[in-house]
Write an enzyme that holds these catalytic residues in place. Structure first.
Site, PDB file in Angstrom:
ATOM      1  N   GLY A  14      38.183  38.829  40.471  1.00 18.88           N
ATOM      2  CA  GLY A  14      38.304  37.427  40.054  1.00 18.88           C
ATOM      3  C   GLY A  14      36.937  36.841  39.737  1.00 18.88           C
ATOM      4  CB  ALA A  25      18.991  36.214  39.067  1.00 20.06           C
ATOM      5  NE  ARG A  75      42.619  40.413  40.138  1.00 23.15           N
ATOM      6  CZ  ARG A  75      41.790  39.823  40.996  1.00 23.15           C
ATOM      7  NH1 ARG A  75      40.942  40.529  41.692  1.00 23.15           N
ATOM      8  NH2 ARG A  75      41.806  38.502  41.147  1.00 23.15           N
ATOM      9  CB  SER A  76      39.922  48.922  36.375  1.00 22.81           C
ATOM     10  OG  SER A  76      40.163  50.226  35.910  1.00 22.81           O
ATOM     11  N   GLY A 105      33.927  41.083  44.500  1.00 19.82           N
ATOM     12  CA  GLY A 105      34.419  40.956  45.875  1.00 19.82           C
ATOM     13  C   GLY A 105      34.814  42.298  46.464  1.00 19.82           C
ATOM     14  CG  ASP A 106      37.887  43.835  49.937  1.00 20.70           C
ATOM     15  OD1 ASP A 106      37.374  43.808  51.062  1.00 20.70           O
ATOM     16  OD2 ASP A 106      38.788  44.609  49.594  1.00 20.70           O
ATOM     17  CB  THR A 108      33.805  44.425  43.029  1.00 24.11           C
ATOM     18  OG1 THR A 108      34.654  43.460  42.427  1.00 24.11           O
ATOM     19  CG2 THR A 108      32.662  44.794  42.116  1.00 24.11           C
ATOM     20  CB  THR A 129      35.010  36.470  45.779  1.00 30.68           C
ATOM     21  OG1 THR A 129      36.282  35.888  46.132  1.00 30.68           O
ATOM     22  CG2 THR A 129      34.291  36.810  47.073  1.00 30.68           C
ATOM     23  CB  ILE A 130      36.443  31.099  44.685  1.00 32.91           C
ATOM     24  CG1 ILE A 130      37.866  31.673  44.647  1.00 32.91           C
ATOM     25  CG2 ILE A 130      35.870  30.884  43.304  1.00 32.91           C
ATOM     26  CD1 ILE A 130      38.905  30.670  44.143  1.00 32.91           C
ATOM     27  CG  ASP A 131      39.178  34.586  47.664  1.00 37.48           C
ATOM     28  OD1 ASP A 131      39.549  33.530  47.134  1.00 37.48           O
ATOM     29  OD2 ASP A 131      39.596  35.709  47.325  1.00 37.48           O
ATOM     30  CG  ASP A 133      37.465  37.404  50.953  1.00 38.41           C
ATOM     31  OD1 ASP A 133      36.458  37.419  50.214  1.00 38.41           O
ATOM     32  OD2 ASP A 133      38.534  37.942  50.632  1.00 38.41           O
ATOM     33  NE  ARG A 175      42.246  38.537  46.837  1.00 35.10           N
ATOM     34  CZ  ARG A 175      42.790  38.943  45.708  1.00 35.10           C
ATOM     35  NH1 ARG A 175      43.958  39.519  45.714  1.00 35.10           N
ATOM     36  NH2 ARG A 175      42.174  38.773  44.560  1.00 35.10           N
ATOM     37  N   GLY A 189      39.416  15.156  54.115  1.00 39.90           N
ATOM     38  CA  GLY A 189      40.081  14.299  55.116  1.00 39.90           C
ATOM     39  C   GLY A 189      41.569  14.596  55.273  1.00 39.90           C
ATOM     40  CB  ALA A 190      43.603  17.671  54.873  1.00 36.15           C
ATOM     41  CG  HIS A 258      43.886  30.759  38.208  1.00 34.14           C
ATOM     42  ND1 HIS A 258      45.192  30.879  38.626  1.00 34.14           N
ATOM     43  CD2 HIS A 258      43.347  32.004  38.286  1.00 34.14           C
ATOM     44  CE1 HIS A 258      45.437  32.155  38.926  1.00 34.14           C
ATOM     45  NE2 HIS A 258      44.336  32.854  38.738  1.00 34.14           N
TER      46      HIS A 258
HETATM   47  O1  F6P Z   1      39.920  36.476  44.803  1.00 34.94           O
HETATM   48  C1  F6P Z   1      39.843  35.317  44.048  1.00 34.94           C
HETATM   49  C2  F6P Z   1      41.218  34.764  43.772  1.00 34.94           C
HETATM   50  O2  F6P Z   1      41.084  33.592  42.995  1.00 34.94           O
HETATM   51  C3  F6P Z   1      42.076  34.489  45.008  1.00 34.94           C
HETATM   52  O3  F6P Z   1      41.738  33.288  45.651  1.00 34.94           O
HETATM   53  C4  F6P Z   1      43.457  34.503  44.422  1.00 34.94           C
HETATM   54  O4  F6P Z   1      44.423  34.845  45.392  1.00 34.94           O
HETATM   55  C5  F6P Z   1      43.359  35.562  43.358  1.00 34.94           C
HETATM   56  O5  F6P Z   1      41.980  35.696  43.040  1.00 34.94           O
HETATM   57  C6  F6P Z   1      44.136  35.272  42.105  1.00 34.94           C
HETATM   58  O6  F6P Z   1      44.026  36.376  41.278  1.00 34.94           O
HETATM   59  P1  F6P Z   1      44.452  36.387  39.757  1.00 34.94           P
HETATM   60  O7  F6P Z   1      43.482  35.557  38.981  1.00 34.94           O
HETATM   61  O8  F6P Z   1      44.413  37.823  39.381  1.00 34.94           O
HETATM   62  O9  F6P Z   1      45.819  35.781  39.705  1.00 34.94           O
END
Ligand code: F6P
Length: 327
Positions: A14, A25, A75-76, A105-106, A108, A129-131, A133, A175, A189-190, A258
């Protein structure tokens, strides 16, 4: 020191805001160290197909501030096979690429470590990655930007929720981790935050919402991580709509999806991406491989890729307590 000649760089999985700043860079640090640079388009898919482009200083001008990835991503499935990785290694050898920087991310990094183990290609990973994680770094590139986008959207939802005295379920990405949910819940503030790291019974969620709504609140926002075991915003909405006790509550769900992946990187992501990109190239030149560069307690650190995907990064449980006290 070994005499390296050409560095290949790719973004995979992603996309995340700040990937372009990192690419810039990497390219400029490599050029400053007299390496030639090849951009590998569409991640491992492009590596297998030889979708390569020569990069110079100017190719990465004016991309620091942009979202997405100019190298594109994919994603391959083919790269998951030994044959796919053999083809990729052959393409790299044919193009005299002897060093690799993998931004992603993971997934990759799982691919990168296989490439390293099976074909002895020195590769260093940069967490993008935005996650957020990934073990081995306090923050991943793109996380801060996604968090800011989520908070900005929650602020907007708050306006309309308040105007109508509504209950909103806001689903955010991540994810199977709750970093975005937890922190945008605090920043936005949820009143309630639901994340995959903790098991919450539906009855408890209902009870909490009813008590919040009956306390004459103007609005209630529940932030739910997409990976939460209750089935995200849709799963909770279904359960609430099926329950008579909620028949009088005006309820809406919003899935931010997204939108969190796009947009300009924040200042923090730009700086992080630039620092990690430089560090990745320097680590390779210092003879490191099969590691990820990360920022831990403000220091740049290298972590073996095996540890990055072998360990789960923990959320800060004190922050969860914070959401409960502040709501
Ligand atoms: O890993 C980044 C991410 O945006 C996750 O937060 C989300 O679950 C996933 O990718 C969505 O993947 P895709 O863009 O393949 O639907």
């Amino acid at each position: 020191m070994q005499d390296f000649q050409r560095l290949g760089v790719y973004t995979s999985g992603g996309d995340a805001p700040g990937m372009n700043a990192c690419l810039r860079a990497v390219v400029r640090t490599a050029l400053a160290n007299d390496l030639d640079v090849t951009g590998i388009r569409r991640g491992y898919e492009g590596m297998i197909e030889g979708d390569f482009v020569e990069l110079d200083r100017r190719s990465v001008s004016n991309i620091l501030q942009t979202g997405g990835t100019v190298l594109k991503s994919a994603r391959s499935e083919a790269f998951r096979t030994e044959e796919g990785r053999r083809q990729a290694a052959e393409q790299l050898a044919n193009n005299r690429i002897d060093l690799l920087v993998a931004i992603g991310g993971d997934g990759t990094f799982r691919g990168a470590t296989k490439l390293h183990d099976e074909h002895e290609i020195p590769v260093v990973g940069v967490p993008g990655t935005i996650d957020n994680d990934l073990y081995g770094t306090d923050a991943t590139i793109g996380y801060d930007s996604a968090l800011n986008t989520a908070i900005e959207n929650i602020d907007r939802i708050r306006d309309t929720a308040d105007a109508h005295n509504r209950l909103f379920l806001v689903e955010v990405m991540g994810r199977d981790s709750g970093f975005i949910a937890l922190n945008c819940g605090i920043g936005g503030g949820a009143e309630l935050v639901l994340i995959p790291e903790t098991i919450t019974e539906m009855d408890m969620v209902k009870e909490r919402i009813l008590s919040l709504m009956s306390a004459q609140r103007r609005s209630t926002i529940v932030v739910v991580a997409e990976g939460d075991e209750l089935g995200g915003a849709r799963g909770i909405e279904r359960a609430l709509r099926d329950d008579q006790d909620f028949s009088d509550i005006d309820l809406r769900s919003t899935i931010l999806g997204h939108t969190q992946r796009g947009g300009a990187p924040t200042a923090s992501d730009r700086v992080l991406a630039s620092r990690l990109g430089l560090e990745a190239v320097e680590a390779l030149l210092d003879g490191h491989a099969d590691v990820m560069v990360g920022l831990v307690n403000k220091d740049l650190k290298l972590t073996p890729l095996q540890n990055v995907f072998g360990r789960r990064k923990s959320i800060d449980y004190d922050l969860l307590k914070l959401t409960q006290i502040l709501s």
